[in-house]
Structure formats: C-alpha cells, structure tokens
Write an enzyme that holds these catalytic residues in place. Structure first.
Site, PDB file in Angstrom:
ATOM      1  N   GLU A  54       1.096  73.215 147.002  1.00  0.00           N
ATOM      2  CA  GLU A  54      -0.192  72.760 147.534  1.00  0.00           C
ATOM      3  C   GLU A  54      -1.111  72.528 146.348  1.00  0.00           C
ATOM      4  OE1 GLU A  54      -3.749  74.252 150.512  1.00  0.00           O
ATOM      5  OE2 GLU A  54      -2.912  75.613 149.049  1.00  0.00           O
ATOM      6  N   HIS A  71      -4.967  76.748 141.461  1.00  0.00           N
ATOM      7  CA  HIS A  71      -6.039  77.687 141.123  1.00  0.00           C
ATOM      8  C   HIS A  71      -5.578  78.899 140.323  1.00  0.00           C
ATOM      9  CE1 HIS A  71      -8.858  75.450 143.578  1.00  0.00           C
ATOM     10  NE2 HIS A  71      -7.891  75.334 144.462  1.00  0.00           N
ATOM     11  N   ASP A 128       1.121  78.317 147.735  1.00  0.00           N
ATOM     12  CA  ASP A 128      -0.276  78.233 148.158  1.00  0.00           C
ATOM     13  C   ASP A 128      -1.202  78.145 146.942  1.00  0.00           C
ATOM     14  OD1 ASP A 128      -2.342  78.608 150.281  1.00  0.00           O
ATOM     15  OD2 ASP A 128      -2.824  80.382 149.082  1.00  0.00           O
TER      16      ASP A 128
HETATM   17 CA   LIG Z   1      -6.800  82.030 140.114  1.00  0.00          CA
END
Ligand SMILES: [Ca+2]
Ligand SMILES: [Ca+2]
Length: 512
Positions: free
Chosen positions: A259, A226, A222
């Site tokens: 992802e 990021h 997931d």
């Molecule tokens: Ca992060």
C-alpha cells in the site's frame, strides 16, 4: 617504489568499491519470478461469515465459505488484519504472532490455509509493520522506561518541533505523561516503530518468517510509505528491499503487494522490492470515466503509468482495483448495477492482479466513516445462518438490500457477472499475462489492447448512457474481426458497417 604503493592502494580502493557495488546491487534487486495471473478477493473477516453464532465474522467462517470464494473464480484471498487488537479494524496490533480470539485460534488459521490451498486459493495476510498498538507490550514496557523497548519507538528530543505534522498531515507527536513525546503517523494509539533500530527490523523479519512457516503465500504491506517519514523516502525503499530479499530467501515465490498511496513516480521504486503496488490513482480514473461518461485518454494514461513503473523495474505487476476498506464503496459512487459492470470490465481487463473488495460483487453500498464501508457481508436479503452482526447495517438494508441469496438465482445479477468475467480472464492467457497497448477509439468508450506473444484482445466498454457505434472498418484494419466476449449489434449507418454497443455494455475482440 612510491608509485607502486599508490597503484596498489588505488587498486585496493577500486576493488573494495566494486565489491561494495556488487553487494549493493544484490541488495537492491534480487531475481524473482513475475507473480501475475492472480485475481484476489479482499476479506474483512469481522464482516464476512460468522461460524459460531456470536455475530462476529471469523476464520472458520472464511473456511466454511471457501466454496463461495471459489465460485467467484478468484485464486487468492487477502485477509484484513487477524491479529489480537483492541480495535474492530485490527490495524493496531498487540501481538504479531497470534490470532484475534474473536476470529478463532491458530489451529483455525492453519486449517484455513490448508483448505484454501486444497482449493487452489492463495492466502495473503495483511502485515502492519509501521506501528504497533499503544497496548502492545513493547510500547507498555517503553512507557515504563525499559530502555530496550523505548528504542523500539521514536521519541522527541530538545530540537523536536512538537507541532510537526505526520506524513498524512496529522498531529505527529503525542505524550502519555506530559514529558516524553512519541511519534505516531496515523493516531495517538498507533505509535510508529523505530526502523533505525536494528532490533526492530529483526523483529519484523522474524514475524514475517513466523507466518511464512505457517504456510501463507503473501503479504499486503500496510502503510508501506510511512516506515521512515517523508524526507527519508529512500531509506524506506531500501528497507523494503531488505525485507523482500529476506522473505524471498525463505519462500522464493512469496507475493508482496504494497500500500503506497502516492503519485506514480513515488510508487515506481517500490517495485524493486514489492511484486505489486495498489493502483489508487487508476481506481479513481476508472470510476471517474464511468461516472462522467468520458474516458479522456484513459489508455494512454495507463500506458504512461506503466512506463514509469517499468523504468524502475521491468517485471512490475500492477494491482488494479476499484475500492477497498479505506474508500467509499463503488456502488455508492456509481449508483447503478450497469455502471458497476462497466467499471468492473475495465479493471478486470487490465494487466496485473486485480483486487475485489468483498461485497463489491453483489453491489454493496457504503460511504465513510470507515465502519460504513466495512458493513456485514450480505448473504441473505433479510438474515440467516452465518450473517455477521457486529454493527448495524445501514447502507444495505431495507429498500436497497443486495444479497448472495438473491443474486445467485439471477443469471443477470452483478454477482454472476463477476463470476463469469473472472473466469474468462483467468482462462485466457492474453487477459492474464498480456501487456497493454493504448488504443483510444474516442472518449465515449474505454478501450485498450492487451497483447501476449502476438495474440491480442481489444476491449471496448461503452461508458455512456446511450448506444454507441464503432466503425467495423477501424477495427478490422487493426486485425480485429472476431468478438470473443460481450455483445454488439451489426448496424449500417450512412452505408458504413458498425458495431452498436448498448449503454455500459462491452465487447472484446481477438486478432485470431
Ligand atoms: Ca513510520
Ligand atoms: Ca464468530
């Protein structure tokens, strides 16, 4: 003498540098097996099948329905998060090494793994490493001032711009006490973990090992993009290489699908770590082509995308799909079973490992907000054993009420169409493993070639509301004389022999 010392130092530096490079390379791309040949069914457990009558889908429900999953012909499942979590979706985890009580016990999970494997079905777990829940004991300790756990998260300092936006354009800095601000990419209750802290990286690896030891076959990562935010993109890729090398040292054929929701160029380097990345952009292109009736250079565009991937990692495995739990359901966007079939043929004919979102195979509808694209799976037209009821069904009830119960009996149903096509794909080496060769006949069809060891398949999908015709001559000139799947009528127009394909139907031809 002086010269000799210099020479010695120079040699030493060269040696250190080359050894460094060697390790660097080891770190970057460890040898691995190409993991294609899968068709994966994505299950939002809460919505799937309820085994104990509390209205909430659970792991025993998945086990109970392995026969259904097998009937689809898929050979892997991806379970959305199954860990303890205060939310219905589970992406805010409070314990990475346990099972959400609503879904069952660890024993239920082990049983599911065993039964899935007995049926030749791999199990891929959703892995949520970017952030924890704000209720995770690590974060609770951090808030109480525990130094060890404080360093598990990311805190502002005097130079921090507290108005900064996160990688997805939301408020990034949040506070519980009005003084200390922590970073959260997605939501204040999902604080980001601090990957500059070696202890965090070690924890995450240990969690992965924990589940590999339980027997799982892969991870869906997931929010992989990021981990370190935007400016530290390279560090993010390097971390995933470190992670991938570690998990492959435990299970060399573990399947990792990431992802990474970004441009093709940004996704490509992730293939040095992951086996697959979801092809979000391609999903949009396929749906758009079927919706507009124009395939404008679809196959050359796909080829370009794959060339971008290939430049970074030769054995990349694409992960095509139409929608998932974060995107409006395809039936809501195409609004017809025939169009849905056309879109399905396109993505289920592409290279890589296609992913099917539960409910897609029966044409379930749903628009955002998220809860409404994750509605209870419709086993029955009205209701019956195992039906989940954790939320009211809004999009798949009443006049439009698709169900397994009804479609099972109808040989022309979307469900049986999926079953048939998945079986065809997995029984054909070319469809399973072949490369793509662009073959753009005209914008009114989606067409491309798959090629494997000299054997070829030409896929032609009519994406129009009207019949279309294709010159037979054009196809036979390229070696395609035999239709092996789908149907077309032989017609003659102005003395020219043609195939006529009905609206949203398809043909697949072989060169042998
Ligand atoms: Ca992060
Ligand atoms: Ca239940």
């Amino acid at each position: 003498m002086k010269r000799r010392i210099w020479l010695f130092i120079l040699t030493l530096i060269t040696l250190i540098f080359s050894v460094g490079c060697f390790f660097d390379k080891e770190q970057t791309i460890a040898p691995r097996k190409k993991q294609d040949g899968l068709v994966v069914y994505q299950i939002f457990v809460r919505s799937f099948y309820d085994s104990d009558g509390d209205g909430i889908g659970d792991l025993n429900g998945v086990t109970k329905k392995l026969d259904y999953i097998k009937s689809l012909g898929v050979n892997a499942i991806w379970l959305n998060p199954i860990y303890p979590s205060p939310s219905y979706h589970g992406y805010d985890v409070t314990d990475y090494k346990d099972i959400n009580k609503e879904f069952g016990t660890m024993q239920d999970f082990e049983n599911l793994i065993n039964k899935a494997h007995e049926n030749g079905i791999k199990v891929i777990l959703d892995f949520v490493p970017n952030h924890t829940s704000s209720k995770h004991p690590w974060f609770e300790k951090a808030l109480k001032g525990d130094r060890k756990y404080k360093n598990y998260y990311i805190w502002s300092n005097k130079d921090t711009n507290l108005k900064e936006l996160s990688g997805i354009g939301q408020k990034a800095w949040h506070t519980k006490d009005g003084q200390n601000y922590y970073y959260a990419t997605f939501w204040s209750e999902m604080p980001d973990l601090n990957y500059d802290n070696k202890k965090v990286r070690k924890e995450i690896k240990e969690i992965a090992k924990f589940w590999l030891d339980k027997g799982i076959d892969g991870f869906r990562i997931d929010a992989a993009l990021h981990v370190y935010e935007g400016k530290r993109y390279k560090d993010t890729v390097a971390w995933w290489q470190e992670f991938a090398n570690y998990v492959r040292s435990i299970k060399n054929d573990v399947y990792i699908v990431g992802e990474v929701w970004d441009s093709e160029g940004k996704i490509a380097p992730f293939f040095t770590a992951f086996d697959s990345c979801f092809n979000f952009n391609l999903a949009e292109k396929i749906i758009e082509a079927v919706n507009t009736g124009f395939s404008t250079k679809l196959s050359p565009r796909i080829k370009n995308c794959y060339d971008t991937y290939k430049a970074e990692y030769k054995d990349y495995v694409d992960a095509p799909f139409l929608t998932n739990h974060d995107i409006d359901r395809v039936m809501s966007r195409l609004d017809s079973v025939e169009k849905n079939k056309a879109a399905a043929v396109i993505y289920l004919s592409l290279p890589g490992n296609p992913f099917i979102y539960y409910g897609e195979e029966i044409g379930m509808k749903g628009y955002k907000p998220d809860e409404e694209i994750r509605e209870p799976f419709k086993w029955y037209r009205v209701s019956g054993e195992g039906q989940t009821k954790w939320e009211m069904i809004k999009h798949n009830v009443g006049e439009y009420s698709p169900s397994v119960e009804e479609q099972d009996k109808d040989e022309n149903s979307l469900l049986n169409f999926y079953r048939d096509f998945i079986k065809f794909r997995l029984n054909d080496e070319v469809m399973k493993h072949g490369d793509i060769v662009p073959f753009d006949i005209n914008p009114l069809v989606a067409s491309f070639i798959r090629e494997y060891n000299g054997e070829k398949r030409l896929i032609i999908v009519n994406i129009r509301e009207e019949n279309i015709t294709i010159d037979k001559d054009l196809l036979s000139k390229n070696g395609f004389e035999k239709i092996i799947k789908g149907k077309a009528e032989d017609v003659v127009e102005n003395g020219i022999q043609k195939y006529q394909i009905k609206p949203y139907e398809y043909i697949i031809l072989s060169n042998k």
